[in-house]
Design an enzyme around this catalytic site. Structure first.
Site, PDB file in Angstrom:
ATOM      1  N   SER A  15       0.838  -1.209   0.000  1.00 22.05           N
ATOM      2  CA  SER A  15       0.000   0.000   0.000  1.00 22.05           C
ATOM      3  C   SER A  15       0.867   1.252   0.000  1.00 22.05           C
ATOM      4  O   SER A  15       1.874   1.335   0.705  1.00 22.05           O
ATOM      5  CB  SER A  15      -0.899   0.022   1.232  1.00 22.05           C
ATOM      6  OG  SER A  15      -1.549   1.274   1.316  1.00 22.05           O
ATOM      7  N   LYS A  66     -14.082  -3.448   2.019  1.00 23.18           N
ATOM      8  CA  LYS A  66     -14.823  -2.204   1.769  1.00 23.18           C
ATOM      9  C   LYS A  66     -16.333  -2.321   1.951  1.00 23.18           C
ATOM     10  O   LYS A  66     -16.979  -1.354   2.341  1.00 23.18           O
ATOM     11  CB  LYS A  66     -14.546  -1.702   0.348  1.00 23.18           C
ATOM     12  CG  LYS A  66     -13.216  -0.995   0.199  1.00 23.18           C
ATOM     13  CD  LYS A  66     -13.138  -0.376  -1.185  1.00 23.18           C
ATOM     14  CE  LYS A  66     -11.810   0.319  -1.398  1.00 23.18           C
ATOM     15  NZ  LYS A  66     -11.800   1.097  -2.656  1.00 23.18           N
ATOM     16  N   ASP A 102     -13.873   7.518  -2.810  1.00 26.03           N
ATOM     17  CA  ASP A 102     -13.491   7.056  -4.155  1.00 26.03           C
ATOM     18  C   ASP A 102     -14.157   7.890  -5.260  1.00 26.03           C
ATOM     19  O   ASP A 102     -13.540   8.181  -6.279  1.00 26.03           O
ATOM     20  CB  ASP A 102     -13.860   5.577  -4.357  1.00 26.03           C
ATOM     21  CG  ASP A 102     -12.896   4.657  -3.623  1.00 26.03           C
ATOM     22  OD1 ASP A 102     -11.744   5.066  -3.374  1.00 26.03           O
ATOM     23  OD2 ASP A 102     -13.299   3.525  -3.303  1.00 26.03           O
ATOM     24  N   ALA A 127     -17.324  -3.556 -13.843  1.00 27.10           N
ATOM     25  CA  ALA A 127     -18.555  -3.367 -13.075  1.00 27.10           C
ATOM     26  C   ALA A 127     -18.374  -3.839 -11.628  1.00 27.10           C
ATOM     27  O   ALA A 127     -19.295  -4.342 -11.003  1.00 27.10           O
ATOM     28  CB  ALA A 127     -19.705  -4.124 -13.748  1.00 27.10           C
ATOM     29  N   GLY A 128     -17.173  -3.639 -11.085  1.00 29.80           N
ATOM     30  CA  GLY A 128     -16.895  -4.044  -9.705  1.00 29.80           C
ATOM     31  C   GLY A 128     -17.120  -2.896  -8.737  1.00 29.80           C
ATOM     32  O   GLY A 128     -17.869  -1.961  -9.023  1.00 29.80           O
ATOM     33  N   GLY A 129     -16.448  -2.985  -7.588  1.00 30.29           N
ATOM     34  CA  GLY A 129     -16.627  -1.991  -6.524  1.00 30.29           C
ATOM     35  C   GLY A 129     -16.205  -0.600  -6.969  1.00 30.29           C
ATOM     36  O   GLY A 129     -16.912   0.391  -6.719  1.00 30.29           O
ATOM     37  N   ALA A 130     -15.064  -0.506  -7.633  1.00 36.48           N
ATOM     38  CA  ALA A 130     -14.576   0.807  -8.058  1.00 36.48           C
ATOM     39  C   ALA A 130     -15.519   1.398  -9.103  1.00 36.48           C
ATOM     40  O   ALA A 130     -15.814   2.595  -9.079  1.00 36.48           O
ATOM     41  CB  ALA A 130     -13.169   0.680  -8.620  1.00 36.48           C
ATOM     42  N   ASN A 150     -18.752  -5.169 -19.514  1.00 36.41           N
ATOM     43  CA  ASN A 150     -18.083  -6.030 -18.538  1.00 36.41           C
ATOM     44  C   ASN A 150     -17.979  -7.462 -19.044  1.00 36.41           C
ATOM     45  O   ASN A 150     -18.756  -7.896 -19.895  1.00 36.41           O
ATOM     46  CB  ASN A 150     -18.879  -6.007 -17.221  1.00 36.41           C
ATOM     47  CG  ASN A 150     -18.060  -6.498 -16.048  1.00 36.41           C
ATOM     48  OD1 ASN A 150     -16.926  -6.090 -15.879  1.00 36.41           O
ATOM     49  ND2 ASN A 150     -18.632  -7.391 -15.252  1.00 36.41           N
ATOM     50  N   ARG A 151     -16.963  -8.182 -18.523  1.00 38.82           N
ATOM     51  CA  ARG A 151     -16.789  -9.585 -18.880  1.00 38.82           C
ATOM     52  C   ARG A 151     -18.048 -10.376 -18.517  1.00 38.82           C
ATOM     53  O   ARG A 151     -18.593 -11.126 -19.329  1.00 38.82           O
ATOM     54  CB  ARG A 151     -15.569 -10.135 -18.126  1.00 38.82           C
ATOM     55  CG  ARG A 151     -15.269 -11.594 -18.371  1.00 38.82           C
ATOM     56  CD  ARG A 151     -14.029 -12.011 -17.616  1.00 38.82           C
ATOM     57  NE  ARG A 151     -14.147 -11.789 -16.166  1.00 38.82           N
ATOM     58  CZ  ARG A 151     -13.171 -12.028 -15.307  1.00 38.82           C
ATOM     59  NH1 ARG A 151     -11.990 -12.460 -15.727  1.00 38.82           N
ATOM     60  NH2 ARG A 151     -13.340 -11.820 -14.017  1.00 38.82           N
ATOM     61  N   THR A 152     -18.540 -10.170 -17.300  1.00 42.58           N
ATOM     62  CA  THR A 152     -19.760 -10.843 -16.848  1.00 42.58           C
ATOM     63  C   THR A 152     -20.935  -9.886 -17.028  1.00 42.58           C
ATOM     64  O   THR A 152     -21.038  -8.881 -16.323  1.00 42.58           O
ATOM     65  CB  THR A 152     -19.627 -11.227 -15.358  1.00 42.58           C
ATOM     66  OG1 THR A 152     -18.367 -11.885 -15.169  1.00 42.58           O
ATOM     67  CG2 THR A 152     -20.767 -12.127 -14.903  1.00 42.58           C
TER      68      THR A 152
HETATM   69  P1  ATR Z   1     -12.489  -3.327  -7.843  1.00 36.34           P
HETATM   70  O1  ATR Z   1     -12.789  -3.117  -6.387  1.00 36.34           O
HETATM   71  O2  ATR Z   1     -11.106  -2.881  -8.231  1.00 36.34           O
HETATM   72  O3  ATR Z   1     -13.540  -2.748  -8.735  1.00 36.34           O
HETATM   73  P2  ATR Z   1     -13.618  -5.929  -8.358  1.00 36.34           P
HETATM   74  O4  ATR Z   1     -14.844  -5.490  -7.641  1.00 36.34           O
HETATM   75  O5  ATR Z   1     -13.047  -7.268  -8.094  1.00 36.34           O
HETATM   76  O6  ATR Z   1     -12.441  -4.910  -8.067  1.00 36.34           O
HETATM   77  O7  ATR Z   1     -13.888  -5.756  -9.935  1.00 36.34           O
HETATM   78  C1  ATR Z   1     -12.986  -6.170 -10.879  1.00 36.34           C
HETATM   79  C2  ATR Z   1     -13.503  -5.838 -12.278  1.00 36.34           C
HETATM   80  O8  ATR Z   1     -12.517  -6.253 -13.244  1.00 36.34           O
HETATM   81  C3  ATR Z   1     -14.782  -6.575 -12.670  1.00 36.34           C
HETATM   82  O9  ATR Z   1     -15.512  -5.770 -13.565  1.00 36.34           O
HETATM   83  C4  ATR Z   1     -14.240  -7.816 -13.396  1.00 36.34           C
HETATM   84  O10 ATR Z   1     -15.150  -8.399 -14.330  1.00 36.34           O
HETATM   85  P3  ATR Z   1     -16.218  -9.526 -13.838  1.00 36.34           P
HETATM   86  O11 ATR Z   1     -17.388  -8.759 -13.267  1.00 36.34           O
HETATM   87  O12 ATR Z   1     -16.548 -10.265 -15.075  1.00 36.34           O
HETATM   88  O13 ATR Z   1     -15.509 -10.369 -12.818  1.00 36.34           O
HETATM   89  C5  ATR Z   1     -13.100  -7.197 -14.160  1.00 36.34           C
HETATM   90  N1  ATR Z   1     -12.082  -8.175 -14.561  1.00 36.34           N
HETATM   91  C6  ATR Z   1     -11.201  -8.822 -13.774  1.00 36.34           C
HETATM   92  N2  ATR Z   1     -10.377  -9.621 -14.501  1.00 36.34           N
HETATM   93  C7  ATR Z   1     -10.759  -9.461 -15.815  1.00 36.34           C
HETATM   94  C8  ATR Z   1     -10.317 -10.004 -17.056  1.00 36.34           C
HETATM   95  N3  ATR Z   1      -9.288 -10.863 -17.124  1.00 36.34           N
HETATM   96  N4  ATR Z   1     -10.945  -9.603 -18.201  1.00 36.34           N
HETATM   97  C9  ATR Z   1     -11.967  -8.724 -18.150  1.00 36.34           C
HETATM   98  N5  ATR Z   1     -12.421  -8.179 -17.011  1.00 36.34           N
HETATM   99  C10 ATR Z   1     -11.844  -8.538 -15.852  1.00 36.34           C
END
Ligand code: ATR
Length: 273
Positions: A15, A66, A102, A127-130, A150-152
């Site tokens: 960190s 978080k 953030d 589409a994660g936390g950030a 997003n991937r998912t």
């Molecule tokens: P953060 O707090 O940094 O946002 P997170 O909540 O784990 O971390 O979110 C990670 C993001 O990166 C998600 O959008 C994830 O996609 P999924 O929702 O499909 O998991 C994306 N991500 C992580 N690895 C990836 C990869 N190899 N290719 C594409 N997207 C990826």
């Protein structure tokens, strides 16, 4: 009286927050200290008890706590309830109040560079936390629309629902579907973790102009492949470290009630790379 602060998370040894805040204390001649404290997943409650016992004045929260940290707050700032996650806490005589810096941290570089968000078309990767804090920021600044890729797909759909609820026109797609559409957007943000391990960017930036704003929230390495591609197109670039700095500046101001020494904090941050 001397004050103490910490950042909690796991892993935490890399960190940069202790460097950034310690530099600010030196610059402002504050009798304060800031440490990194590892709390593994599943041990948050005991960890918080320990911090209360030593009468910590405030702390930052990072991965993986978080969202879970919300349970242990006595008071919740609006920034925090909106985003559903907390990254900054104040401790006043055992009363913990949570904030989320953030969103302000994300917006700070736009303000500093006088870059307009109102009425722009945004492409958000991830589409994660950030990403959730980022969506809240674009809603606040009245972007015209946001495409969340997003991937998912399901995670993008959930985030698009959130965006619409707070008044931002949104649609959700799979990343493959935006691979060659960069030219249709004014602002493109990478909020996936792709780039941290020097992977190639998830989309092409073919067709963007020198007016396109390209923002990567990955800050290590500073020059991700996504940033390099944006530089080739002479786009306007915002680096991940600028968001990191922005959220630290905001946390500093919550804790100390005075304007943060931005340049000293930036120097400490960039020295950490
Ligand atoms: P953060 O707090 O940094 O946002 P997170 O909540 O784990 O971390 O979110 C990670 C993001 O990166 C998600 O959008 C994830 O996609 P999924 O929702 O499909 O998991 C994306 N991500 C992580 N690895 C990836 C990869 N190899 N290719 C594409 N997207 C990826």
């Amino acid at each position: 009286m001397s004050k103490s602060f910490a950042v909690i998370g796991d892993p935490i040894d890399h960190s940069l927050s202790p460097n950034i805040h310690s530099a600010a204390f030196r610059e402002m001649d504050l009798d304060s200290s800031y440490i990194a404290y590892r709390i593994p997943k599943g041990e948050l409650e005991e960890g918080i008890e320990g911090l209360k016992k030593i009468k910590i004045d405030g702390f930052n929260i990072t991965i993986p706590h978080k969202v879970e940290m919300m349970k242990y707050l006595d008071k919740i700032d609006e920034s925090c309830s909106l985003i559903g996650a907390v990254n900054t806490v104040t401790n006043t005589d055992g009363i913990l109040k949570g904030y989320n810096t953030d969103m302000d941290g994300f917006l700070e570089p736009f303000k500093k560079k006088k870059l307009n968000i109102a009425n722009t078309k945004v492409l958000l990767l991830g589409a994660g936390g950030a990403a959730r804090a980022i969506v809240a920021g674009f809603a606040k600044e009245k972007a015209k629309s946001i495409t969340i890729a997003n991937r998912t797909l399901g995670n993008a759909e959930n985030l698009a629902e959130f965006a619409k609820k707070i008044g931002l026109d949104a649609n959700a797609v799979k990343i493959e579907d935006v691979k060659d559409t960069a030219k249709n957007f004014d602002i493109i943000v990478n909020a996936t973790s792709v780039g941290l391990r020097d992977e190639p960017s998830v989309i092409s930036l073919e067709g963007i102009s020198e007016k396109t704003i390209v923002y990567d929230i990955v800050y290590m390495p500073i020059n991700t492949d996504f940033i390099k591609k944006a530089k080739e197109k002479n786009a306007i670039i915002i680096y991940g470290y600028e968001m990191l700095l922005g959220q630290a500046v905001r946390a500093f101001e919550i804790w100390h009630g005075v304007e943060a020494p931005y340049n000293a904090m930036k120097k400490a941050l960039l020295g950490g790379f």
